[in-house]
Design a protein around this motif. Structure first.
Motif, short mmCIF file in Angstrom:
data_model
loop_
_atom_site.label_atom_id
_atom_site.label_comp_id
_atom_site.label_asym_id
_atom_site.label_seq_id
_atom_site.Cartn_x
_atom_site.Cartn_y
_atom_site.Cartn_z
N PHE A 187 0.87 -1.19 0.00
CA PHE A 187 0.00 0.00 0.00
C PHE A 187 0.90 1.23 0.00
CE2 PHE A 187 -2.04 3.36 2.55
CZ PHE A 187 -3.31 3.45 1.99
N LEU A 188 0.47 2.26 -0.73
CA LEU A 188 1.28 3.48 -0.80
C LEU A 188 0.45 4.71 -0.46
CD1 LEU A 188 3.22 2.88 -4.15
CD2 LEU A 188 4.22 2.86 -1.86
N VAL A 189 1.04 5.58 0.33
CA VAL A 189 0.53 6.93 0.53
C VAL A 189 1.76 7.78 0.85
CG1 VAL A 189 0.08 6.57 3.02
CG2 VAL A 189 -1.08 8.42 1.79
N ALA A 248 2.52 -1.31 5.56
CA ALA A 248 1.60 -0.57 4.69
C ALA A 248 1.78 0.94 4.78
CB ALA A 248 0.16 -0.94 5.03
N LEU A 249 2.36 1.42 5.86
CA LEU A 249 2.65 2.84 6.02
C LEU A 249 4.14 3.00 6.24
CD1 LEU A 249 -0.31 3.87 8.39
CD2 LEU A 249 -0.14 4.24 5.92
N ASN A 250 4.80 3.64 5.30
CA ASN A 250 6.26 3.72 5.31
C ASN A 250 6.68 5.18 5.41
OD1 ASN A 250 9.02 3.73 4.68
ND2 ASN A 250 8.81 1.89 3.41
N PRO A 251 7.29 5.59 6.52
CA PRO A 251 7.67 7.00 6.68
C PRO A 251 8.77 7.47 5.74
CG PRO A 251 8.57 5.68 8.46
CD PRO A 251 7.66 4.78 7.69
N SER A 252 9.41 6.55 5.04
CA SER A 252 10.46 6.92 4.09
C SER A 252 9.91 7.20 2.69
CB SER A 252 11.50 5.79 4.01
OG SER A 252 12.13 5.59 5.25
N PHE A 262 4.37 3.62 -7.57
CA PHE A 262 3.12 3.08 -8.08
C PHE A 262 3.13 3.01 -9.60
CE2 PHE A 262 -1.36 3.35 -9.39
CZ PHE A 262 -1.88 2.27 -8.67
N ASN A 263 3.65 4.06 -10.24
CA ASN A 263 3.66 4.09 -11.70
C ASN A 263 4.58 3.03 -12.30
OD1 ASN A 263 1.87 6.18 -11.57
ND2 ASN A 263 3.31 7.78 -12.16
N SER A 267 3.27 -1.51 -6.51
CA SER A 267 2.27 -1.64 -5.44
C SER A 267 0.89 -1.71 -6.06
CB SER A 267 2.34 -0.45 -4.49
OG SER A 267 1.34 -0.55 -3.48
N PRO A 268 -0.01 -2.48 -5.44
CA PRO A 268 -1.37 -2.55 -5.99
C PRO A 268 -2.24 -1.37 -5.60
CG PRO A 268 -1.17 -4.02 -4.10
CD PRO A 268 0.20 -3.47 -4.36
N TYR A 269 -1.84 -0.62 -4.56
CA TYR A 269 -2.69 0.46 -4.06
C TYR A 269 -1.92 1.76 -3.91
CZ TYR A 269 -5.96 -3.21 -2.41
OH TYR A 269 -6.82 -4.28 -2.31
N PHE A 270 -2.63 2.88 -4.16
CA PHE A 270 -2.07 4.21 -3.96
C PHE A 270 -3.20 5.12 -3.51
CE2 PHE A 270 0.33 7.93 -6.27
CZ PHE A 270 0.68 8.47 -5.05
N LEU A 271 -3.12 5.64 -2.30
CA LEU A 271 -4.11 6.58 -1.79
C LEU A 271 -3.74 7.98 -2.26
CD1 LEU A 271 -6.62 6.86 0.06
CD2 LEU A 271 -5.06 7.23 1.98
#
Length: 418
Positions: A187-189, A248-252, A262-263, A267-271
């Motif tokens: 997961f990416l944000v 799922a949450l990466n501070p880096s 993501f591009n 990763s399958p997800y991008f918020l």
């Protein structure tokens, strides 16, 4: 984090500006400070705008020049400094006649007396209700909206063909893809390295019954009722820690890194929001737009950001500024052009209906209907720093959720109280 032309001038705007002459001139740059003898005999307006949106306004500017013989100078302004510079310069008479910006600037604008109310009249019904609501402060409308934006969960359908609904399901599904060697991150944000990103995570947070501020009977945000202190806050904070521990949450991972990753299909997800979709498409990704995943038992309610046009309270050309904003920037042509330039769903209903033929635009719009305008009250400025830093420390494992969240709430309450 946050992103209009024809007909007869509204009667309210005429009443406000009827005593003003179109021959006056507003200024915002050094060469605008020249004396009257150096100015053209034709009227001139100035608008502060960022480099992204300026090209989309050129046709409206040209039409206004042709129809009214009034020039609109588009002065490119850095987005990060525009709000505070506007507040500083308008009272001196050196600010622009108009400015483009997000609705959450409105509280500070009104507090400092630098914007004029805008009488939309029947035109208000041509725009999405949420957009008009966002541009309204203490019962008065101050801006003409042109775009509504919000985040959603973007899913790479080649990696995950089916949607999920809860954040735990998202993390589990993403982890399976990583474990299968098909992706690097579940997961990416994007997270700011100093302030985290409470804006993007807000929709998830609200599913715990934790808005940033509660609302009063009129539907306005009440700065005396800090929703961050609601009981679900600690539960949300604990889940942040758990999701971070699961990878799922990466501070880096900053916003730019998240986008690039993501591009690349890692990763399958991008918020994220619609502003990143064009580059995803250029990268050849097949994507779906899913609602914000929930963590608690309530619906996820993301922030809505509404971009629009404001008229200076000190505009020397108030009649012309009102006509340009109300009758030229409210047209389908202008709103279509702004959408084509920035990809943000239009606030004008007719333009949105056309844009929504694209299922991605339609999906973002549908999710936005469940959102709430970001608070425009001045007290919001006192919230971001502690809120974001606390979330980041929890994600990093540097703070215990049960202690850190209440401490943050107490600090924010003190700052909001002033």
């Amino acid at each position: 984090m946050l992103v209009n032309r024809r007909g007869v001038l509204a009667a309210g705007a005429l009443a406000v500006a009827s005593s003003l002459l179109l021959g006056a001139c507003g200024g915002s740059s050094d060469d605008d400070a020249a004396d009257d003898s150096s100015k053209s005999s034709e009227s001139t307006l100035t608008m502060w705008v960022d480099a992204e949106r300026a090209p989309a306004l050129k046709d409206a500017v040209a039409s206004f020049k042709k129809d009214k013989d009034v020039e609109v100078k588009l002065v490119i302004k850095d987005f990060q400094s525009a709000r505070d510079d506007f507040i500083t310069q308008v009272p001196t008479g050196k600010g622009p006649d108009m400015i483009v910006g997000p609705h959450d600037w409105l509280g500070k604008f009104v507090q400092n007396g630098v914007v004029a109310p805008l009488e939309l009249g029947d035109k208000a019904g041509e725009f999405e209700d949420a957009a008009i609501q966002a541009m309204t402060y203490e019962g008065k409308t101050y801006g003409l909206p042109y775009a509504i934006e919000n985040v959603a969960l973007v899913r790479n359908t080649a990696l995950l063909p089916e949607p999920t609904s809860t954040m735990d399901e998202v993390v589990a599904a993403g982890t399976k893809v990583v474990d299968a060697g098909k992706a690097k991150y579940p997961f990416l944000v994007g997270l700011d390295p100093k302030q985290g990103d409470p804006y993007h995570l807000y929709g998830i947070q609200t599913s715990y019954g934790v808005p940033v501020f509660e609302r009063n009977a009129d539907g306005d945000y009440d700065p005396s009722k800090l929703g961050l202190g609601n009981p679900g806050g600690i539960e949300f904070a604990k889940d942040l820690a758990a999701w971070a521990k699961a990878g799922a949450l990466n501070p880096s991972i900053t916003a730019d890194i998240a986008k690039e990753t993501f591009n690349k299909g890692q990763s399958p997800y991008f918020l994220t929001g619609p502003w990143n979709v064009p580059d995803m498409q250029k990268a050849g990704l097949e994507i779906a737009i899913d609602p914000i995943p929930t963590g608690g038992s309530e619906p996820a309610t993301p922030f809505i950001g509404v971009n629009g046009f404001f008229i200076s309270a000190k505009a020397t050309n108030a009649l012309a500024a009102s006509e340009f904003v109300l009758n030229y920037l409210s047209s389908e042509d202008a709103q279509d052009a702004l959408f084509a330039q920035g990809g943000r769903p239009p606030a004008l209903k007719a333009s949105f209906e056309k844009a929504a033929s694209d299922p991605i635009v339609a999906a973002f719009g549908a999710i936005g209907k469940s959102g709430s305008p970001m608070p425009a009250i001045p007290q919001m400025d006192a919230v971001w720093a502690d809120w974001g830093a606390t979330e980041l420390d929890i994600i990093k494992g540097k703070a215990q959720p049960a202690q850190a969240w209440p401490k943050m709430v107490a600090s924010v309450q003190t700052k909001v109280a002033g």
